[in-house]
Design a protein around this motif. Structure first.
Motif, PDB file in Angstrom:
ATOM      1  N   ILE A   5       0.847  -1.185   0.000  1.00 39.70           N
ATOM      2  CA  ILE A   5       0.000   0.000   0.000  1.00 39.70           C
ATOM      3  C   ILE A   5       0.885   1.238   0.000  1.00 39.70           C
ATOM      4  N   ARG A   6       0.388   2.288  -0.616  1.00 37.23           N
ATOM      5  CA  ARG A   6       1.080   3.584  -0.620  1.00 37.23           C
ATOM      6  C   ARG A   6       0.227   4.533   0.205  1.00 37.23           C
ATOM      7  N   ILE A  21       5.561   3.617   1.422  1.00 38.30           N
ATOM      8  CA  ILE A  21       5.147   2.383   0.766  1.00 38.30           C
ATOM      9  C   ILE A  21       5.404   1.245   1.746  1.00 38.30           C
ATOM     10  N   LEU A  22       4.339   0.538   2.129  1.00 37.79           N
ATOM     11  CA  LEU A  22       4.442  -0.558   3.085  1.00 37.79           C
ATOM     12  C   LEU A  22       4.171  -1.881   2.374  1.00 37.79           C
ATOM     13  N   ARG A  47       8.477  -4.654   4.667  1.00 40.69           N
ATOM     14  CA  ARG A  47       9.370  -3.637   4.112  1.00 40.69           C
ATOM     15  C   ARG A  47       8.696  -2.277   4.174  1.00 40.69           C
ATOM     16  N   VAL A  48       9.499  -1.253   4.456  1.00 37.96           N
ATOM     17  CA  VAL A  48       9.032   0.127   4.454  1.00 37.96           C
ATOM     18  C   VAL A  48       9.946   0.920   3.532  1.00 37.96           C
ATOM     19  N   GLN A  49       9.323   1.687   2.646  1.00 37.35           N
ATOM     20  CA  GLN A  49      10.085   2.550   1.754  1.00 37.35           C
ATOM     21  C   GLN A  49       9.482   3.945   1.788  1.00 37.35           C
ATOM     22  N   VAL A  59      12.983   5.577  -4.498  1.00 34.18           N
ATOM     23  CA  VAL A  59      12.415   5.088  -3.239  1.00 34.18           C
ATOM     24  C   VAL A  59      13.571   4.735  -2.323  1.00 34.18           C
ATOM     25  N   ILE A  60      13.405   4.995  -1.051  1.00 35.46           N
ATOM     26  CA  ILE A  60      14.459   4.780  -0.060  1.00 35.46           C
ATOM     27  C   ILE A  60      13.970   3.764   0.947  1.00 35.46           C
TER      28      ILE A  60
END
Length: 93
Positions: A5-6, A21-22, A47-49, A59-60
């Motif tokens: 999801i964003r 972004i998850l 993950r988390v970005q 994206v980081i």
């Protein structure tokens, strides 16, 4: 199955920048075995970005090794997963 999801920034000073972004999965035992109600459904954060700008492709990745950072994103995911309890993948493994 992994889902993504964003979550768009809602701060009026950010002008829709720094989205999150998850990547996660929902685990619901009752779907597999209707007689098994002992474990409530939960989500696993993988993950988390951060997306600094919606106009670019950058994206980081966010490391989840800090307790406060991990708790923040677990809480954010929980709010979007109808209050499910959330764990990170390293806690579940």
């Amino acid at each position: 199955m992994l889902e993504t999801i964003r979550i768009e920034s809602k701060d009026q000073n950010s002008h829709n920048t720094c989205n999150v972004i998850l990547t996660f999965e929902c685990v619901d035992y009752s779907c597999r075995d209707p007689d098994f109600y002992e474990k409530p459904p939960y989500a696993v954060l993988h993950r988390v970005q951060l997306e600094p700008t919606a106009d670019g492709m950058l994206v980081i990745d966010v490391p989840l090794d800090d307790d406060n950072v991990r708790e923040h994103f677990e809480s954010l995911l929980s709010a979007h997963c109808h209050g499910y309890d959330v764990h990170t993948v390293s806690e579940v493994a």
